[in-house]
Scaffold this active site. Structure first.
Site, PDB file in Angstrom:
ATOM      1  N   SER A  41       0.994  -1.216   0.027  1.00 28.32           N
ATOM      2  CA  SER A  41       0.073  -0.077   0.050  1.00 28.32           C
ATOM      3  C   SER A  41       0.896   1.175   0.119  1.00 28.32           C
ATOM      4  O   SER A  41       1.814   1.588   0.823  1.00 28.32           O
ATOM      5  CB  SER A  41      -0.924  -0.007   1.374  1.00 28.32           C
ATOM      6  OG  SER A  41      -1.565   1.147   1.462  1.00 28.32           O
TER       7      SER A  41
ATOM      8  N   LYS B  14      -1.419  -1.108  -4.441  1.00 31.86           N
ATOM      9  CA  LYS B  14      -2.608  -0.161  -4.082  1.00 31.86           C
ATOM     10  C   LYS B  14      -2.031   1.052  -3.599  1.00 31.86           C
ATOM     11  O   LYS B  14      -1.090   1.399  -2.999  1.00 31.86           O
ATOM     12  CB  LYS B  14      -3.172  -0.780  -2.855  1.00 31.86           C
ATOM     13  CG  LYS B  14      -3.766   0.089  -1.793  1.00 31.86           C
ATOM     14  CD  LYS B  14      -4.478  -0.824  -1.009  1.00 31.86           C
ATOM     15  CE  LYS B  14      -4.882  -0.077   0.641  1.00 31.86           C
ATOM     16  NZ  LYS B  14      -5.575  -0.669   1.515  1.00 31.86           N
TER      17      LYS B  14
ATOM     18  N   LYS C 120      -3.113   5.038  -2.495  1.00 39.35           N
ATOM     19  CA  LYS C 120      -4.178   6.056  -1.769  1.00 39.35           C
ATOM     20  C   LYS C 120      -4.454   7.049  -2.685  1.00 39.35           C
ATOM     21  O   LYS C 120      -3.573   7.594  -3.200  1.00 39.35           O
ATOM     22  CB  LYS C 120      -3.559   6.348  -0.430  1.00 39.35           C
ATOM     23  CG  LYS C 120      -3.083   5.440   0.606  1.00 39.35           C
ATOM     24  CD  LYS C 120      -4.433   4.717   1.270  1.00 39.35           C
ATOM     25  CE  LYS C 120      -3.989   3.699   2.269  1.00 39.35           C
ATOM     26  NZ  LYS C 120      -5.392   3.289   2.801  1.00 39.35           N
TER      27      LYS C 120
ATOM     28  N   ASP D 100      -7.262   2.911  -2.788  1.00 39.18           N
ATOM     29  CA  ASP D 100      -7.894   3.027  -1.770  1.00 39.18           C
ATOM     30  C   ASP D 100      -8.260   4.345  -1.300  1.00 39.18           C
ATOM     31  O   ASP D 100      -7.333   5.128  -1.296  1.00 39.18           O
ATOM     32  CB  ASP D 100      -7.140   2.299  -0.692  1.00 39.18           C
ATOM     33  CG  ASP D 100      -7.617   2.400   0.654  1.00 39.18           C
ATOM     34  OD1 ASP D 100      -8.820   2.715   1.014  1.00 39.18           O
ATOM     35  OD2 ASP D 100      -7.126   1.695   1.753  1.00 39.18           O
TER      36      ASP D 100
ATOM     37  N   GLU E 117     -11.283   0.579  -3.141  1.00 32.74           N
ATOM     38  CA  GLU E 117     -11.497   0.444  -1.792  1.00 32.74           C
ATOM     39  C   GLU E 117     -12.150   1.659  -0.940  1.00 32.74           C
ATOM     40  O   GLU E 117     -11.413   2.575  -1.106  1.00 32.74           O
ATOM     41  CB  GLU E 117      -9.810  -0.264  -0.914  1.00 32.74           C
ATOM     42  CG  GLU E 117      -9.973  -0.369   0.257  1.00 32.74           C
ATOM     43  CD  GLU E 117      -8.669  -0.889   0.995  1.00 32.74           C
ATOM     44  OE1 GLU E 117      -7.882  -1.307   0.272  1.00 32.74           O
ATOM     45  OE2 GLU E 117      -8.721  -0.980   2.247  1.00 32.74           O
TER      46      GLU E 117
ATOM     47  N   ASP F 200     -13.784  -1.668   3.470  1.00 33.93           N
ATOM     48  CA  ASP F 200     -12.655  -1.916   4.541  1.00 33.93           C
ATOM     49  C   ASP F 200     -13.440  -1.454   5.655  1.00 33.93           C
ATOM     50  O   ASP F 200     -14.174  -2.043   6.476  1.00 33.93           O
ATOM     51  CB  ASP F 200     -11.619  -1.111   3.933  1.00 33.93           C
ATOM     52  CG  ASP F 200     -10.366  -0.962   5.483  1.00 33.93           C
ATOM     53  OD1 ASP F 200     -10.763  -1.343   6.338  1.00 33.93           O
ATOM     54  OD2 ASP F 200      -9.489  -0.433   5.108  1.00 33.93           O
TER      55      ASP F 200
ATOM     56  N   LYS G   1      -9.410  -7.030   8.334  1.00 27.93           N
ATOM     57  CA  LYS G   1      -8.260  -6.534   9.123  1.00 27.93           C
ATOM     58  C   LYS G   1      -8.847  -6.950  10.587  1.00 27.93           C
ATOM     59  O   LYS G   1      -9.956  -6.800  11.056  1.00 27.93           O
ATOM     60  CB  LYS G   1      -8.372  -4.988   9.259  1.00 27.93           C
ATOM     61  CG  LYS G   1      -7.755  -4.540   7.917  1.00 27.93           C
ATOM     62  CD  LYS G   1      -7.725  -2.825   8.095  1.00 27.93           C
ATOM     63  CE  LYS G   1      -7.217  -2.287   6.849  1.00 27.93           C
ATOM     64  NZ  LYS G   1      -7.359  -0.828   6.990  1.00 27.93           N
TER      65      LYS G   1
ATOM     66  N   GLY H  61      -3.884  -4.336   6.176  1.00 29.64           N
ATOM     67  CA  GLY H  61      -2.919  -4.039   6.857  1.00 29.64           C
ATOM     68  C   GLY H  61      -2.971  -2.679   7.672  1.00 29.64           C
ATOM     69  O   GLY H  61      -4.013  -1.976   7.096  1.00 29.64           O
TER      70      GLY H  61
HETATM   71  O1  OSB Z   1      -7.060   1.760   4.780  1.00 27.58           O
HETATM   72  O2  OSB Z   1      -5.859   0.110   4.502  1.00 27.58           O
HETATM   73  C1  OSB Z   1      -6.048   1.106   4.902  1.00 27.58           C
HETATM   74  C2  OSB Z   1      -2.845   2.052   6.998  1.00 27.58           C
HETATM   75  C3  OSB Z   1      -3.485   2.576   8.037  1.00 27.58           C
HETATM   76  C4  OSB Z   1      -4.778   2.975   8.212  1.00 27.58           C
HETATM   77  C5  OSB Z   1      -5.672   2.228   7.142  1.00 27.58           C
HETATM   78  C6  OSB Z   1      -5.054   1.618   5.839  1.00 27.58           C
HETATM   79  C7  OSB Z   1      -3.856   1.548   5.747  1.00 27.58           C
HETATM   80  C8  OSB Z   1      -2.994   0.848   4.715  1.00 27.58           C
HETATM   81  C9  OSB Z   1      -1.572   0.241   4.947  1.00 27.58           C
HETATM   82  O3  OSB Z   1      -3.538   0.921   3.546  1.00 27.58           O
HETATM   83  C10 OSB Z   1      -1.346  -1.180   4.693  1.00 27.58           C
HETATM   84  C11 OSB Z   1      -0.369  -1.605   5.408  1.00 27.58           C
HETATM   85  O4  OSB Z   1      -0.436  -2.023   6.406  1.00 27.58           O
HETATM   86  O5  OSB Z   1       0.813  -1.629   4.567  1.00 27.58           O
HETATM   87 MG    MG Z   2      -8.327   0.755   3.387  1.00 25.78          MG
END
Ligand code: OSB
Ligand code: MG
Length: 372
Positions: free
Chosen positions: A136, A162, A164, A190, A215, A240, A264, A292
């Protein structure tokens, strides 16, 4: 059978390689609460995914500490457990506070697996010996910096990229990644709830880039508008933030709000409940993947264990330690066996040990609770 005789909470802060920006805010260093649970001299480890600020969900490091200390730990200390599934049931009267419950429940699962001499993965019903791993990538000040990250992680072998996104930083990075790395790269976005149905035209444009999924585009507590959006898009929607339980998952699937779910462990209140969502999705033919929260090694190890279940058929956000940290708190550190692949540990419990010196270095405060 195990009986918890001691539980320790630790508030830790670990430096990260770089801050991670999402549409809801920026995560600087990794700060969270760790749980160690003991029975008869044997220890098990759990990690909360709560952050200092309540911008992903309502929980924070402080609320996790408070909930565990005041309600959850006293209910488990000295209480005989036949199986870790009982933790979730025994704490079932507590509304929400999923991240707190999950951290303690995870420590008990690890402890129980170690007491049985088996791996956490096998206890959960693992069918995979290794899992495919995605990464991510946070929002960056420039598209070029996103491209540089994509390049780095593809070179390391990550199987899914992925990125953001947020309004104003969406089409440009997606287009740039497709132009530079081609249409075959498994790519997804995401939004962490940053959009509304008014943004439909943007989603229609994103649809043309054939992402694996989008996402959580809409509100963190919505499944109705997501169903409307899903009807307008070819790209699968993944939920999520909106999914906290198997019941939430059932309703979202019934409504057509998503075609896959990011599970998660911390968001749904632990491994027992995560497995229930996995099983429900499997029965409905809905594939899932393991999300994650930029966990340290303990949390990642729990993620790897659950991701070994059969319906986790999409690469998860279960990156290696090196993605975020110069130094992780587990030994060995979490590292690929082959590019983009993590072996599911076969040793007892989560299959990783704690590096006590590093743990101590990163500890802000700790408190131990014993059965009287
Ligand atoms: O939305 O998936 C998410 C990290 C912190 C809070 C929310 C998210 C995330 C990530 C990181 O996308 C994923 C990772 O742990 O590498
Ligand atoms: Mg997410």
């Amino acid at each position: 059978m195990i009986t918890l005789d001691q539980v320790e909470l630790r508030h830790v802060k670990v430096p990260t390689k770089a801050p991670f920006r999402t549409s809801f805010g920026t995560l600087p260093d990794k700060e969270t609460v760790l749980v160690t649970a003991w029975s008869d001299g044997l220890a098990g480890y759990g990690e909360s995914v709560a952050m200092p600020l309540p911008f992903y969900s309502e929980e924070t490091c402080e609320t996790v500490w408070y909930l565990l200390k005041t309600f959850a730990i006293p209910q488990l200390l000295g209480h005989a457990l036949q199986h870790p599934d009982e933790v979730s049931r025994r704490l079932g009267w507590i509304r929400r506070n999923a991240m707190a419950i999950s951290a303690l429940e995870g420590a008990v699962w690890d402890l129980y697996a170690r007491a049985q001499g088996c791996s956490l993965a096998s206890l959960l019903g693992a069918t995979r010996r290794e899992i495919e791993v995605g990464v991510s990538i946070g929002i960056e000040p420039t598209v070029d910096r996103v491209l540089a990250n994509v390049e780095r992680f593809l070179a390391e072998g990550y199987r899914k990229i992925k990125i953001k996104i947020e309004p104003g930083f969406d089409l440009e990075p997606i287009r740039a990644i497709r132009e530079r790395f081609g249409s075959e790269v498994p790519l997804m976005a995401d939004a962490n709830s940053a959009y509304t149905l008014d943004h439909l035209p943007v989603f229609k444009e994103i649809d043309a880039y054939r992402l694996l999924m989008i996402e959580q585009p809409l509100a963190h507590d919505d499944i109705v508008d997501h169903a409307k959006l899903q009807r307008e898009l070819a790209t699968p929607i993944c939920l999520d933030e909106s999914i906290h339980s198997a019941e939430d998952a059932r309703k979202a699937i019934e409504l057509g709000s998503c075609r896959t779910i990011n599970i998660k462990i911390g968001r749904v209140g632990g491994l027992t409940r995560a497995k229930a969502i996995h099983d429900l999705c499997a029965r409905h033919g809905v594939p899932v993947w393991c999300g994650g929260m930029l966990e340290l090694g303990i949390g990642r190890a729990h993620n790897i264990a659950i991701a070994s279940l059969p319906n986790f058929s999409i690469a998860g956000d279960t990156s290696a330690s090196s993605r975020s940290f110069e130094r992780d708190i587990v030994t060995p550190e979490i590292a690929f066996t082959r590019p983009g692949l993590l072996a599911v540990p076969t040793g007892p419990g989560i299959g990783y040990e704690i590096n006590p010196d590093r743990l101590e270095t990163f500890t802000l405060r700790k408190e131990t609770f014993r059965s009287s």
